[in-house]
Design an enzyme around this catalytic site. Structure first.
Site, PDB file in Angstrom:
ATOM      1  N   CYS A  69      -4.050  -7.933  42.348  1.00  0.00           N
ATOM      2  CA  CYS A  69      -4.229  -9.378  42.195  1.00  0.00           C
ATOM      3  C   CYS A  69      -4.458  -9.597  40.717  1.00  0.00           C
ATOM      4  O   CYS A  69      -5.278  -8.892  40.104  1.00  0.00           O
ATOM      5  CB  CYS A  69      -5.427  -9.862  43.006  1.00  0.00           C
TER       6      CYS A  69
ATOM      7  N   CYS B 152       1.538 -12.967  39.763  1.00  0.00           N
ATOM      8  CA  CYS B 152       0.643 -13.138  40.906  1.00  0.00           C
ATOM      9  C   CYS B 152       1.142 -12.228  42.018  1.00  0.00           C
ATOM     10  O   CYS B 152       2.327 -12.279  42.380  1.00  0.00           O
ATOM     11  CB  CYS B 152       0.666 -14.595  41.357  1.00  0.00           C
TER      12      CYS B 152
HETATM   13  N1  DGL Z   1      -3.405 -14.434  41.335  1.00  0.00           N
HETATM   14  C1  DGL Z   1      -3.274 -14.206  42.735  1.00  0.00           C
HETATM   15  C2  DGL Z   1      -2.773 -12.777  43.005  1.00  0.00           C
HETATM   16  O1  DGL Z   1      -2.411 -12.097  42.107  1.00  0.00           O
HETATM   17  C3  DGL Z   1      -4.515 -14.423  43.507  1.00  0.00           C
HETATM   18  C4  DGL Z   1      -5.074 -15.803  43.475  1.00  0.00           C
HETATM   19  C5  DGL Z   1      -4.783 -16.600  44.696  1.00  0.00           C
HETATM   20  O2  DGL Z   1      -5.263 -16.290  45.793  1.00  0.00           O
HETATM   21  O3  DGL Z   1      -4.078 -17.573  44.528  1.00  0.00           O
HETATM   22  O4  DGL Z   1      -2.724 -12.358  44.132  1.00  0.00           O
END
Ligand code: DGL
Length: 257
Positions: free
Chosen positions: A182, A71
């Site tokens: 993301c 993430c």
């Molecule tokens: N998976 C998160 C990222 O890579 C984004 C999702 C979220 O906002 O929690 O930034």
């Protein structure tokens, strides 16, 4: 010992899928904090607190030997605190993504798409300029992309319109490479490529595989695959099936710290 792969929701499964294909014999435990997604519009302190709760859970219950933070939002804010608190190697996705974009760019104009938290942290700007000091970096927060993916709206008119509207400014900057900053965004990669046809669209999985290999973790796994979530929404299940097939999903409860 197992490797933990952790994300705020479903997006990290794009990383889990790539890691799983390369480390077939290792035990891989995925944790998606679906009950509290999105993290991307939360404060730094909250992101750090949530990630320590999730990381500690994986370490205590599954004795993980390393944690892959799949993430960007968590990677841009919580890596040092997580590493200090867990006392195991913790790998994030920012540096690998930045490195791959620098490999690919020819005109040194790189775009970064991310959540508000990732964009505000400027983590990608620092990581890119660390490798290529005269790079020009253009960031764009894409707050509607995560809800689209979490709701499994990944094609069709509505998804296309959101992609076009969100990327209309960055499309005019002359970037030749854009980082999907993301882990949810690779699910929208086709639409993004369609809207930015001259641009190389990159995600972080390329170099994360190399980073994991460099850890030289003990090879004593049995190829175990587990997907854990803090809530099992129907959208998570349908996207999980699409991304990693029929690995069963288990709902877990975290102990608050
Ligand atoms: N998976 C998160 C990222 O890579 C984004 C999702 C979220 O906002 O929690 O930034």
């Amino acid at each position: 010992m197992a490797i933990g792969v952790y994300d705020s929701g479903i997006g990290g499964l794009t990383v889990y899928k790539a890691v799983s294909a390369h480390f077939k014999d290792d035990d891989l435990i995925y944790l998606g904090d679906v009950a509290r997604v999105p993290y991307g519009n939360r404060s730094r302190d909250t992101i750090i607190r949530y990630s320590i709760e999730c990381g500690s859970f994986l370490k205590e219950k599954y004795n993980i030997s390393a944690l892959i933070v799949a993430c960007n939002t968590i990677s841009s804010h919580a890596l040092p605190d997580l590493e200090k608190s867990l006392n195991i190697p913790v790998l994030g996705v920012i540096k690998p993504g930045a490195k791959y974009a620098v490999d690919l760019t020819k005109n040194k104009k790189i775009g970064v798409l991310g959540t508000h938290a990732t964009v505000n942290s400027k983590a990608y700007i620092h990581a890119i300029k660390n490798i290529l000091s005269d790079a020009q970096v253009y960031q764009q927060a894409c707050p509607l992309f995560v809800p689209l993916v979490e709701e499994a709206i990944i094609s069709g008119k509505m998804a296309e319109t959101v992609v076009e509207e969100t990327l209309k400014d960055i499309a005019k900057t002359g970037i030749d490479t854009v980082i999907l900053g993301c882990t949810h965004y690779p699910v929208l990669k086709e639409l993004i490529e369609k809207y930015l046809p001259q641009v190389s669209v990159v995600d972080s999985t390329h170099y994360i595989i190399e980073d994991i290999a460099k850890l030289n973790l003990k090879k004593d796994g049995k190829g175990l695959r587990e997907v854990l979530v803090t809530d099992d929404t129907p959208a998570f299940i349908s996207l999980k099936n699409l991304l990693v097939g029929n690995i069963p999903v288990q709902v877990v409860e975290l102990a608050e710290k």
